[in-house]
Scaffold this motif. Structure first.
Motif, PDB file in Angstrom:
ATOM      1  N   VAL A  83      56.395  27.068  42.083  1.00 31.95           N
ATOM      2  CA  VAL A  83      54.965  26.915  41.794  1.00 31.95           C
ATOM      3  C   VAL A  83      54.120  28.035  42.400  1.00 31.95           C
ATOM      4  CG1 VAL A  83      52.950  25.420  42.075  1.00 31.95           C
ATOM      5  CG2 VAL A  83      55.159  24.433  41.439  1.00 31.95           C
ATOM      6  N   PRO A  84      54.302  28.407  43.677  1.00 33.17           N
ATOM      7  CA  PRO A  84      53.509  29.528  44.201  1.00 33.17           C
ATOM      8  C   PRO A  84      53.709  30.818  43.403  1.00 33.17           C
ATOM      9  CG  PRO A  84      54.494  28.313  46.012  1.00 33.17           C
ATOM     10  CD  PRO A  84      55.106  27.768  44.753  1.00 33.17           C
ATOM     11  N   SER A  85      54.933  31.076  42.942  1.00 31.54           N
ATOM     12  CA  SER A  85      55.178  32.275  42.142  1.00 31.54           C
ATOM     13  C   SER A  85      54.478  32.176  40.784  1.00 31.54           C
ATOM     14  CB  SER A  85      56.681  32.474  41.931  1.00 31.54           C
ATOM     15  OG  SER A  85      57.330  32.748  43.161  1.00 31.54           O
ATOM     16  N   SER A  86      54.458  30.966  40.225  1.00 27.83           N
ATOM     17  CA  SER A  86      53.762  30.762  38.956  1.00 27.83           C
ATOM     18  C   SER A  86      52.265  31.005  39.122  1.00 27.83           C
ATOM     19  CB  SER A  86      54.015  29.338  38.452  1.00 27.83           C
ATOM     20  OG  SER A  86      53.490  29.155  37.154  1.00 27.83           O
ATOM     21  N   LEU A  87      51.690  30.498  40.196  1.00 24.86           N
ATOM     22  CA  LEU A  87      50.262  30.707  40.449  1.00 24.86           C
ATOM     23  C   LEU A  87      49.964  32.176  40.751  1.00 24.86           C
ATOM     24  CD1 LEU A  87      49.443  27.512  42.551  1.00 24.86           C
ATOM     25  CD2 LEU A  87      48.804  27.976  40.171  1.00 24.86           C
ATOM     26  N   ASN A  88      50.905  32.861  41.382  1.00 23.52           N
ATOM     27  CA  ASN A  88      50.734  34.285  41.644  1.00 23.52           C
ATOM     28  C   ASN A  88      50.719  35.073  40.333  1.00 23.52           C
ATOM     29  OD1 ASN A  88      50.520  36.574  43.401  1.00 23.52           O
ATOM     30  ND2 ASN A  88      52.697  37.000  43.081  1.00 23.52           N
ATOM     31  N   PHE A  89      51.575  34.671  39.403  1.00 24.63           N
ATOM     32  CA  PHE A  89      51.593  35.294  38.079  1.00 24.63           C
ATOM     33  C   PHE A  89      50.270  35.023  37.355  1.00 24.63           C
ATOM     34  CE2 PHE A  89      52.923  35.272  33.527  1.00 24.63           C
ATOM     35  CZ  PHE A  89      53.367  36.582  33.438  1.00 24.63           C
ATOM     36  N   LEU A  90      49.760  33.802  37.496  1.00 20.83           N
ATOM     37  CA  LEU A  90      48.477  33.461  36.880  1.00 20.83           C
ATOM     38  C   LEU A  90      47.333  34.256  37.497  1.00 20.83           C
ATOM     39  CD1 LEU A  90      46.967  31.602  34.880  1.00 20.83           C
ATOM     40  CD2 LEU A  90      46.705  29.972  36.768  1.00 20.83           C
ATOM     41  N   ARG A  91      47.392  34.452  38.798  1.00 19.15           N
ATOM     42  CA  ARG A  91      46.360  35.261  39.458  1.00 19.15           C
ATOM     43  C   ARG A  91      46.370  36.684  38.883  1.00 19.15           C
ATOM     44  NH1 ARG A  91      43.721  34.554  44.197  1.00 19.15           N
ATOM     45  NH2 ARG A  91      45.181  32.920  44.856  1.00 19.15           N
ATOM     46  N   GLY A  92      47.572  37.215  38.648  1.00 18.07           N
ATOM     47  CA  GLY A  92      47.663  38.540  38.041  1.00 18.07           C
ATOM     48  C   GLY A  92      47.031  38.579  36.660  1.00 18.07           C
ATOM     49  N   PHE A  93      47.215  37.495  35.901  1.00 15.93           N
ATOM     50  CA  PHE A  93      46.599  37.410  34.568  1.00 15.93           C
ATOM     51  C   PHE A  93      45.082  37.480  34.672  1.00 15.93           C
ATOM     52  CE2 PHE A  93      44.484  34.445  31.602  1.00 15.93           C
ATOM     53  CZ  PHE A  93      44.684  35.128  30.420  1.00 15.93           C
ATOM     54  N   TRP A  94      44.487  36.629  35.500  1.00 18.40           N
ATOM     55  CA  TRP A  94      43.024  36.583  35.568  1.00 18.40           C
ATOM     56  C   TRP A  94      42.439  37.857  36.164  1.00 18.40           C
ATOM     57  CZ3 TRP A  94      40.614  33.948  32.356  1.00 18.40           C
ATOM     58  CH2 TRP A  94      41.003  32.661  31.984  1.00 18.40           C
ATOM     59  N   THR A  95      43.099  38.427  37.163  1.00 12.08           N
ATOM     60  CA  THR A  95      42.614  39.687  37.735  1.00 12.08           C
ATOM     61  C   THR A  95      42.589  40.777  36.672  1.00 12.08           C
ATOM     62  OG1 THR A  95      43.479  39.108  39.927  1.00 12.08           O
ATOM     63  CG2 THR A  95      43.035  41.430  39.505  1.00 12.08           C
ATOM     64  N   THR A  96      43.632  40.806  35.844  1.00 13.19           N
ATOM     65  CA  THR A  96      43.707  41.807  34.786  1.00 13.19           C
ATOM     66  C   THR A  96      42.658  41.549  33.708  1.00 13.19           C
ATOM     67  OG1 THR A  96      46.078  42.085  35.194  1.00 13.19           O
ATOM     68  CG2 THR A  96      45.235  42.857  33.071  1.00 13.19           C
ATOM     69  N   MET A  97      42.469  40.294  33.324  1.00 20.50           N
ATOM     70  CA  MET A  97      41.465  39.970  32.300  1.00 20.50           C
ATOM     71  C   MET A  97      40.067  40.388  32.753  1.00 20.50           C
ATOM     72  SD  MET A  97      42.875  38.767  29.579  1.00 20.50           S
ATOM     73  CE  MET A  97      44.278  39.816  29.915  1.00 20.50           C
ATOM     74  N   VAL A  98      39.731  40.079  33.993  1.00 21.09           N
ATOM     75  CA  VAL A  98      38.406  40.435  34.511  1.00 21.09           C
ATOM     76  C   VAL A  98      38.240  41.958  34.543  1.00 21.09           C
ATOM     77  CG1 VAL A  98      36.936  40.403  36.569  1.00 21.09           C
ATOM     78  CG2 VAL A  98      38.068  38.305  35.816  1.00 21.09           C
ATOM     79  N   ARG A  99      39.279  42.665  34.974  1.00 16.29           N
ATOM     80  CA  ARG A  99      39.194  44.122  35.094  1.00 16.29           C
ATOM     81  C   ARG A  99      39.109  44.803  33.737  1.00 16.29           C
ATOM     82  NH1 ARG A  99      43.820  45.016  37.445  1.00 16.29           N
ATOM     83  NH2 ARG A  99      44.878  45.647  35.533  1.00 16.29           N
ATOM     84  N   GLU A 100      39.844  44.309  32.758  1.00 14.00           N
ATOM     85  CA  GLU A 100      39.971  44.998  31.470  1.00 14.00           C
ATOM     86  C   GLU A 100      39.019  44.472  30.397  1.00 14.00           C
ATOM     87  OE1 GLU A 100      41.826  47.584  31.215  1.00 14.00           O
ATOM     88  OE2 GLU A 100      43.166  47.419  32.946  1.00 14.00           O
ATOM     89  N   TRP A 101      38.366  43.365  30.633  1.00 11.88           N
ATOM     90  CA  TRP A 101      37.631  42.664  29.582  1.00 11.88           C
ATOM     91  C   TRP A 101      36.565  43.540  28.919  1.00 11.88           C
ATOM     92  CZ3 TRP A 101      39.120  38.155  27.558  1.00 11.88           C
ATOM     93  CH2 TRP A 101      38.234  37.460  26.726  1.00 11.88           C
ATOM     94  N   SER A 102      35.812  44.253  29.722  1.00  8.75           N
ATOM     95  CA  SER A 102      34.707  45.046  29.161  1.00  8.75           C
ATOM     96  C   SER A 102      35.202  46.195  28.292  1.00  8.75           C
ATOM     97  CB  SER A 102      33.813  45.600  30.283  1.00  8.75           C
ATOM     98  OG  SER A 102      34.562  46.448  31.141  1.00  8.75           O
ATOM     99  N   GLY A 103      36.483  46.543  28.396  1.00  7.18           N
ATOM    100  CA  GLY A 103      37.029  47.622  27.585  1.00  7.18           C
ATOM    101  C   GLY A 103      37.665  47.167  26.285  1.00  7.18           C
TER     102      GLY A 103
END
Length: 311
Positions: A83-103
């Motif tokens: 579960v912690p690894s799954s949540l870490n993967f999810l954190r990577g998803f949201w961090t990337t979405m926030v960073r890349e969204w405006s592009g």
């Protein structure tokens, strides 16, 4: 204690211009993640991995291919056994979405809206599978509300349209997840826990349009769905609202915050408890004064609607 490991060099293959290479990289990623129990991918490697995944999805150019890939990527959350690894993967998803969204250009935006929807759905299925584990749910909410999260209230880099989309789909995807998940029925969904990141954003946002969207797209439809239908109730003194989604599965299988102790609560009691939570959040010291007044008004309107129904 989890050790930090490096992901295999998949990022460049995920971002390849050749579809067969990308498809093979996604399959290899699933195998790697499924064997990752007890290990945590380092932050640097996770960032590289998600940059590759982002552009892998960027280059999927046919609707059926996009849909299949979005589902395959979101299912990785459930493929990971830790579960912690799954949540870490999810954190990577949201961090990337926030960073890349405006592009993301206008022609590609719809498919990224779909990708977000798939990840929200898979996230709820994960939480259901672990029976709404409190510490995991707190971590999940911190991913949404914390730095680089899509519901972070004090980070100007977070695009408002991403928070708007989450508000639009959140309860719908929770309702769907409760409908399709085994065992059936799953433990009741803790609604206050689910709403907490949105209530925090509503309390602290400096943008009027953000508050307005949260109330109209999320809070009001939920309170409308939780209001029991009465065949002969007097007309409400409030102006009629447009029909809201029913969220039938959610309304029949939800609680405030502790599924195992509270069990599935009647909609009237749940509505009353959640309205009180709105009042409580509005009363907190860090809530902005202008937002406090709006949240008090939301609470007052809900209480008056209930009084109209029984009076």
């Amino acid at each position: 204690m989890m050790s930090s490991v490096d992901a295999p060099p998949l990022a460049k293959y995920l971002a390849s211009t050749d579809k067969k290479t990308r498809d093979k990289a996604v399959k290899n990623l699933a195998v790697f993640l499924s064997n990752d129990a007890g290990n945590a991918i380092s932050d640097l490697e996770m960032a590289k991995l998600w940059k590759g995944i982002f552009y892998c999805f960027w280059m999927s150019d046919k609707p059926l291919v996009q849909q299949a890939l979005a589902s395959e990527l979101a299912e990785l959350l459930l493929t990971i056994t830790d579960v912690p690894s799954s949540l870490n993967f999810l954190r990577g998803f949201w961090t990337t979405m926030v960073r890349e969204w405006s592009g993301i250009d206008r022609l590609r935006m719809d498919k990224y809206y779909m990708l977000v929807r798939r990840f929200v759905h898979a996230s709820f299925r994960l939480l259901i599978r672990i029976e709404w584990d409190n510490s995991a749910y707190e971590e999940y909410n911190s991913i949404l509300s914390g730095p680089s999260g899509p519901l972070c209230s004090n980070d100007i880099r977070v695009p408002a349209s991403l928070a708007f989309h989450l508000a639009d789909i959140y309860l719908e995807e929770l309702d769907k997840a409760l409908s399709v998940t085994t065992p059936s029925p799953p433990l009741p969904a803790p609604l206050y826990t689910a709403l907490s990141p949105f209530l925090s954003l509503a309390a602290c946002t400096q943008t009027k349009t953000t508050y307005k969207h949260l109330q109209e797209a999320l809070f009001e439809p939920l309170f409308t769905a939780l209001k029991p239908a009465r065949s002969e109730s007097p007309p409400s003194r409030k102006k009629p609202r447009l029909a809201a989604p029913a969220f039938q599965t959610l309304v029949s299988n939800a609680c405030v915050s502790n599924p195992k102790q509270e069990g599935a609560m009647p909609s009237e009691g749940l509505r009353k408890a959640l309205l009180q939570k709105v009042f409580d959040v509005a009363s907190e010291e860090e809530t902005r004064d202008s937002n406090r007044r709006k949240m008090y008004a939301l609470y007052r309107d809900g209480v008056e609607d209930d009084e109209d129904s029984v009076g």
